[in-house]
Design a protein around this motif. Structure first.
Motif, PDB file in Angstrom:
ATOM      1  N   CYS A  90      33.529  19.482  37.600  1.00 37.15           N
ATOM      2  CA  CYS A  90      34.731  20.289  37.856  1.00 37.15           C
ATOM      3  C   CYS A  90      34.690  21.546  36.997  1.00 37.15           C
ATOM      4  CB  CYS A  90      36.006  19.491  37.628  1.00 37.15           C
ATOM      5  SG  CYS A  90      36.342  19.076  35.911  1.00 37.15           S
ATOM      6  N   PHE A  91      35.324  22.568  37.506  1.00 37.19           N
ATOM      7  CA  PHE A  91      35.483  23.839  36.800  1.00 37.19           C
ATOM      8  C   PHE A  91      36.934  24.269  36.936  1.00 37.19           C
ATOM      9  CE2 PHE A  91      31.125  23.758  38.474  1.00 37.19           C
ATOM     10  CZ  PHE A  91      30.404  23.870  37.296  1.00 37.19           C
TER      11      PHE A  91
ATOM     12  N   ASN B 186      47.546  41.097  33.846  1.00 36.43           N
ATOM     13  CA  ASN B 186      47.241  40.128  32.802  1.00 36.43           C
ATOM     14  C   ASN B 186      48.001  38.817  32.951  1.00 36.43           C
ATOM     15  OD1 ASN B 186      45.992  39.365  30.260  1.00 36.43           O
ATOM     16  ND2 ASN B 186      48.015  39.625  29.340  1.00 36.43           N
ATOM     17  N   ASN B 187      49.302  38.892  33.240  1.00 33.20           N
ATOM     18  CA  ASN B 187      50.159  37.706  33.246  1.00 33.20           C
ATOM     19  C   ASN B 187      50.318  37.066  34.621  1.00 33.20           C
ATOM     20  OD1 ASN B 187      50.625  38.197  30.490  1.00 33.20           O
ATOM     21  ND2 ASN B 187      52.340  39.545  30.954  1.00 33.20           N
ATOM     22  N   CYS B 188      50.333  37.884  35.669  1.00 36.85           N
ATOM     23  CA  CYS B 188      50.494  37.362  37.032  1.00 36.85           C
ATOM     24  C   CYS B 188      49.139  36.870  37.535  1.00 36.85           C
ATOM     25  CB  CYS B 188      51.039  38.445  37.959  1.00 36.85           C
ATOM     26  SG  CYS B 188      52.729  38.917  37.584  1.00 36.85           S
ATOM     27  N   LYS B 189      48.910  35.567  37.419  1.00 36.26           N
ATOM     28  CA  LYS B 189      47.585  35.048  37.785  1.00 36.26           C
ATOM     29  C   LYS B 189      47.689  33.680  38.438  1.00 36.26           C
ATOM     30  CE  LYS B 189      46.987  33.789  32.915  1.00 36.26           C
ATOM     31  NZ  LYS B 189      46.265  34.120  31.678  1.00 36.26           N
ATOM     32  N   THR B 190      46.595  33.302  39.062  1.00 36.76           N
ATOM     33  CA  THR B 190      46.442  31.974  39.667  1.00 36.76           C
ATOM     34  C   THR B 190      45.466  31.174  38.821  1.00 36.76           C
ATOM     35  OG1 THR B 190      46.850  32.829  41.890  1.00 36.76           O
ATOM     36  CG2 THR B 190      45.731  30.706  41.731  1.00 36.76           C
ATOM     37  N   ILE B 191      45.815  29.933  38.543  1.00 41.49           N
ATOM     38  CA  ILE B 191      44.923  29.015  37.815  1.00 41.49           C
ATOM     39  C   ILE B 191      44.457  27.952  38.810  1.00 41.49           C
ATOM     40  CG2 ILE B 191      44.724  27.377  35.903  1.00 41.49           C
ATOM     41  CD1 ILE B 191      47.071  28.947  34.584  1.00 41.49           C
ATOM     42  N   THR B 192      43.157  27.853  38.983  1.00 42.44           N
ATOM     43  CA  THR B 192      42.595  26.937  39.984  1.00 42.44           C
ATOM     44  C   THR B 192      41.529  26.048  39.360  1.00 42.44           C
ATOM     45  OG1 THR B 192      43.023  28.483  41.790  1.00 42.44           O
ATOM     46  CG2 THR B 192      41.376  26.779  42.195  1.00 42.44           C
ATOM     47  N   LYS B 193      41.666  24.754  39.618  1.00 42.11           N
ATOM     48  CA  LYS B 193      40.658  23.773  39.192  1.00 42.11           C
ATOM     49  C   LYS B 193      39.930  23.268  40.424  1.00 42.11           C
ATOM     50  CE  LYS B 193      40.179  19.416  36.600  1.00 42.11           C
ATOM     51  NZ  LYS B 193      40.926  18.348  35.885  1.00 42.11           N
ATOM     52  N   LEU B 194      38.616  23.286  40.371  1.00 41.92           N
ATOM     53  CA  LEU B 194      37.781  22.823  41.490  1.00 41.92           C
ATOM     54  C   LEU B 194      36.986  21.605  41.035  1.00 41.92           C
ATOM     55  CD1 LEU B 194      36.788  23.633  44.431  1.00 41.92           C
ATOM     56  CD2 LEU B 194      34.822  24.652  43.269  1.00 41.92           C
ATOM     57  N   SER B 195      37.331  20.432  41.577  1.00 43.97           N
ATOM     58  CA  SER B 195      36.576  19.204  41.308  1.00 43.97           C
ATOM     59  C   SER B 195      35.734  18.895  42.546  1.00 43.97           C
ATOM     60  CB  SER B 195      37.519  18.035  41.018  1.00 43.97           C
ATOM     61  OG  SER B 195      38.434  18.370  39.985  1.00 43.97           O
TER      62      SER B 195
ATOM     63  N   PHE C 170      35.510  18.570  47.967  1.00 38.73           N
ATOM     64  CA  PHE C 170      36.206  19.330  46.930  1.00 38.73           C
ATOM     65  C   PHE C 170      37.669  18.922  46.828  1.00 38.73           C
ATOM     66  CE2 PHE C 170      32.840  22.139  48.536  1.00 38.73           C
ATOM     67  CZ  PHE C 170      32.189  22.473  47.355  1.00 38.73           C
ATOM     68  N   THR C 171      38.164  18.938  45.608  1.00 33.88           N
ATOM     69  CA  THR C 171      39.603  18.874  45.379  1.00 33.88           C
ATOM     70  C   THR C 171      39.994  20.182  44.687  1.00 33.88           C
ATOM     71  OG1 THR C 171      39.610  16.463  45.177  1.00 33.88           O
ATOM     72  CG2 THR C 171      41.513  17.656  44.288  1.00 33.88           C
TER      73      THR C 171
ATOM     74  N   VAL D 225      35.455  32.374  41.887  1.00 36.30           N
ATOM     75  CA  VAL D 225      34.718  32.210  40.628  1.00 36.30           C
ATOM     76  C   VAL D 225      34.422  30.737  40.367  1.00 36.30           C
ATOM     77  CG1 VAL D 225      35.332  34.366  39.483  1.00 36.30           C
ATOM     78  CG2 VAL D 225      36.905  32.447  39.348  1.00 36.30           C
ATOM     79  N   ASN D 226      35.289  29.840  40.830  1.00 39.35           N
ATOM     80  CA  ASN D 226      34.988  28.406  40.715  1.00 39.35           C
ATOM     81  C   ASN D 226      33.776  28.036  41.572  1.00 39.35           C
ATOM     82  OD1 ASN D 226      36.858  26.614  39.067  1.00 39.35           O
ATOM     83  ND2 ASN D 226      38.370  27.862  40.133  1.00 39.35           N
ATOM     84  N   ILE D 227      33.741  28.542  42.788  1.00 41.39           N
ATOM     85  CA  ILE D 227      32.593  28.270  43.667  1.00 41.39           C
ATOM     86  C   ILE D 227      31.313  28.826  43.053  1.00 41.39           C
ATOM     87  CG2 ILE D 227      31.574  28.878  45.905  1.00 41.39           C
ATOM     88  CD1 ILE D 227      34.439  28.655  47.061  1.00 41.39           C
ATOM     89  N   MET D 228      31.416  29.996  42.441  1.00 40.15           N
ATOM     90  CA  MET D 228      30.231  30.563  41.801  1.00 40.15           C
ATOM     91  C   MET D 228      29.810  29.774  40.568  1.00 40.15           C
ATOM     92  SD  MET D 228      28.903  32.776  43.635  1.00 40.15           S
ATOM     93  CE  MET D 228      27.668  33.253  42.414  1.00 40.15           C
ATOM     94  N   SER D 229      30.743  29.112  39.907  1.00 37.26           N
ATOM     95  CA  SER D 229      30.367  28.233  38.796  1.00 37.26           C
ATOM     96  C   SER D 229      29.529  27.068  39.295  1.00 37.26           C
ATOM     97  CB  SER D 229      31.617  27.711  38.080  1.00 37.26           C
ATOM     98  OG  SER D 229      32.216  28.716  37.309  1.00 37.26           O
ATOM     99  N   LEU D 230      29.895  26.544  40.466  1.00 36.60           N
ATOM    100  CA  LEU D 230      29.083  25.487  41.078  1.00 36.60           C
ATOM    101  C   LEU D 230      27.704  26.031  41.428  1.00 36.60           C
ATOM    102  CD1 LEU D 230      28.428  22.797  42.440  1.00 36.60           C
ATOM    103  CD2 LEU D 230      29.789  23.552  44.427  1.00 36.60           C
ATOM    104  N   GLU D 231      27.655  27.222  42.019  1.00 34.44           N
ATOM    105  CA  GLU D 231      26.356  27.793  42.387  1.00 34.44           C
ATOM    106  C   GLU D 231      25.504  28.055  41.147  1.00 34.44           C
ATOM    107  OE1 GLU D 231      24.612  31.701  44.703  1.00 34.44           O
ATOM    108  OE2 GLU D 231      26.336  30.650  45.568  1.00 34.44           O
ATOM    109  N   LYS D 232      26.134  28.481  40.064  1.00 38.49           N
ATOM    110  CA  LYS D 232      25.381  28.721  38.825  1.00 38.49           C
ATOM    111  C   LYS D 232      24.854  27.411  38.244  1.00 38.49           C
ATOM    112  CE  LYS D 232      25.563  31.031  34.321  1.00 38.49           C
ATOM    113  NZ  LYS D 232      24.240  31.643  34.485  1.00 38.49           N
ATOM    114  N   ALA D 233      25.622  26.316  38.425  1.00 44.80           N
ATOM    115  CA  ALA D 233      25.137  25.006  37.976  1.00 44.80           C
ATOM    116  C   ALA D 233      23.881  24.603  38.756  1.00 44.80           C
ATOM    117  CB  ALA D 233      26.227  23.953  38.152  1.00 44.80           C
ATOM    118  N   LEU D 234      23.805  25.049  40.019  1.00 45.71           N
ATOM    119  CA  LEU D 234      22.619  24.781  40.850  1.00 45.71           C
ATOM    120  C   LEU D 234      21.495  25.776  40.576  1.00 45.71           C
ATOM    121  CD1 LEU D 234      24.591  24.125  44.156  1.00 45.71           C
ATOM    122  CD2 LEU D 234      23.407  22.387  42.799  1.00 45.71           C
ATOM    123  N   HIS D 235      21.870  26.934  40.015  1.00 45.96           N
ATOM    124  CA  HIS D 235      20.911  27.998  39.677  1.00 45.96           C
ATOM    125  C   HIS D 235      21.205  28.498  38.268  1.00 45.96           C
ATOM    126  CE1 HIS D 235      19.370  28.351  43.798  1.00 45.96           C
ATOM    127  NE2 HIS D 235      20.623  28.308  44.207  1.00 45.96           N
ATOM    128  N   PRO D 236      20.839  27.730  37.229  1.00 47.46           N
ATOM    129  CA  PRO D 236      21.224  28.100  35.852  1.00 47.46           C
ATOM    130  C   PRO D 236      20.680  29.451  35.395  1.00 47.46           C
ATOM    131  CG  PRO D 236      20.427  25.828  35.967  1.00 47.46           C
ATOM    132  CD  PRO D 236      20.133  26.449  37.295  1.00 47.46           C
TER     133      PRO D 236
END
Length: 361
Positions: free
Chosen positions: A20-21, A53-62, A109-110, A135-146
């Motif tokens: 998860c990220f 800066n303050n108006c943002k979305t927080i997303t967790k991808l499991s 995905f969750t 950016v969460n999806i890209m974290s997964l891709e980076k885990a596959l391509h370190p």
């Protein structure tokens, strides 16, 4: 120069079964507006925005690996509860980016997401939401391509975000972001947003944006419909040329700190955006009487005090009040004493210049 083909995922150099990220990504406010687009979310003109800066979305991808059955598989929770009416948009987003992220069907995905600003606050959450998911999806891709570089990570994340919501590509990286080809902006592209390449004058450091929530309801006309109405618009070509010229002027302004010119360009851009809506066929008006009251009060205040506060608008009724941190005390006094009465339920949000997406987990 990167092309679409460069963003097609390469064969994995590593395998991963689950994980998860979590990221946050901000909204942004365009100074030079993007209005009108070509196929595949390509902008008809370049734009430039302040990242919030303050108006943002927080997303967790499991995620966990599943048998590739040819389908996308995901659950979606918004503020801890299933949100079925969001799912078609995510499904469509996955379909759009699958050509560049072929690993998506390998996982279930969750997606758990929430906004730091109230839902139905009149702040468009598509930019921050799609940027956070990308950016969460890209974290997964980076885990596959370190071996992936940070630069490529950010550009592809912005590229993917654009396919979910055009302005989302400006919410990935940078205080000031340019999206769209422009002759004077190094590395600018229609495919993704890039950080403004010049040094920003001290005047604009920690610039303030107070968002006056005039109308928190759904827009009468969606942005997608509005963009489409530019295809046969009688003033479209002149508008696209104007955006190029204004971006050139604003580039110089951001480098030199000329606030008088900043005010003139930003307010003209806001009013031009709404002029395009009022002169399309069919035509529509998204400003409300209170929007105009606020604008007139800002003009009166600026004329009397010589404080270079200005406004900008998105495709809606709410007013973004932009001003230097040095003028915060005076401008906030104006807002509290004169402008808050024109906001729905007296609601407004104080924000300032931010830096883009941040990894939390």
């Amino acid at each position: 120069m990167l092309t679409e083909k460069d963003f097609v995922a390469k064969p994995f150099s590593k395998t991963i079964d689950d994980g998860c990220f979590q990221w946050s990504a901000p909204s942004n406010i365009a100074l030079v507006k993007y209005w009108g687009k070509k196929e595949n979310q390509i902008p008809a003109n370049p734009s430039i925005s302040f990242t919030l800066n303050n108006c943002k979305t927080i997303t967790k991808l499991s995620f966990f690996k599943k048998v590739n059955d040819g389908n996308f598989s995901f659950d979606l929770l918004f503020e801890g509860k299933p949100k079925e009416d969001f799912k078609p948009k995510i499904q469509k987003f996955f379909e759009r980016i699958y050509a560049y992220c072929s690993y998506l069907k390998d996982f279930h995905f969750t997606i758990e997401t929430e906004n730091t600003f109230p839902h139905s606050s009149g702040i468009a959450s598509s930019a921050s939401g799609m940027a956070a998911l990308s950016v969460n999806i890209m974290s997964l891709e980076k885990a596959l391509h370190p071996e992936m570089s940070e630069e490529f990570f950010n550009k592809k994340a912005s590229f993917l975000a654009r396919l979910g919501s055009g302005s989302a590509c400006r919410s990935v990286k940078g205080e000031v972001v340019v999206w769209g080809n422009h002759a004077e902006i190094n590395g600018s592209s229609d495919l993704f947003g890039v950080e403004f390449s010049s040094n920003i004058h001290e005047t604009f450091k920690n610039y303030q944006d107070t968002i006056l929530l005039v109308d928190k309801g759904e827009k009468q006309v969606s942005s997608t419909v509005g963009h489409d109405l530019m295809h046969n618009h009688p003033f479209a070509e002149q508008r696209f040329e104007q955006a190029h010229q204004n971006l050139s002027k604003l580039k110089t302004v951001l480098e030199t700190g000329n606030l008088e010119e900043f005010v003139a360009i930003v307010e003209s851009e806001a009013l031009t955006l709404h002029a395009m809506m009022m002169t399309s066929m069919p035509y529509f008006i998204l400003m409300k009487p209170n929007t105009l009251e606020i604008i007139n009060r800002i003009w009166k205040f600026r004329n009397e005090t010589k404080i270079p506060v200005c406004f900008t608008l998105d495709a809606g009724a709410n007013v973004h009040v932009l001003y230097s941190e040095n003028d915060s005390e005076s401008v906030l006094q104006l807002i509290k004493e004169e402008l808050v009465g024109f906001c729905q339920n007296g609601n407004y949000i104080c924000d300032n210049l931010g830096n883009g997406a941040i990894q939390i987990l």
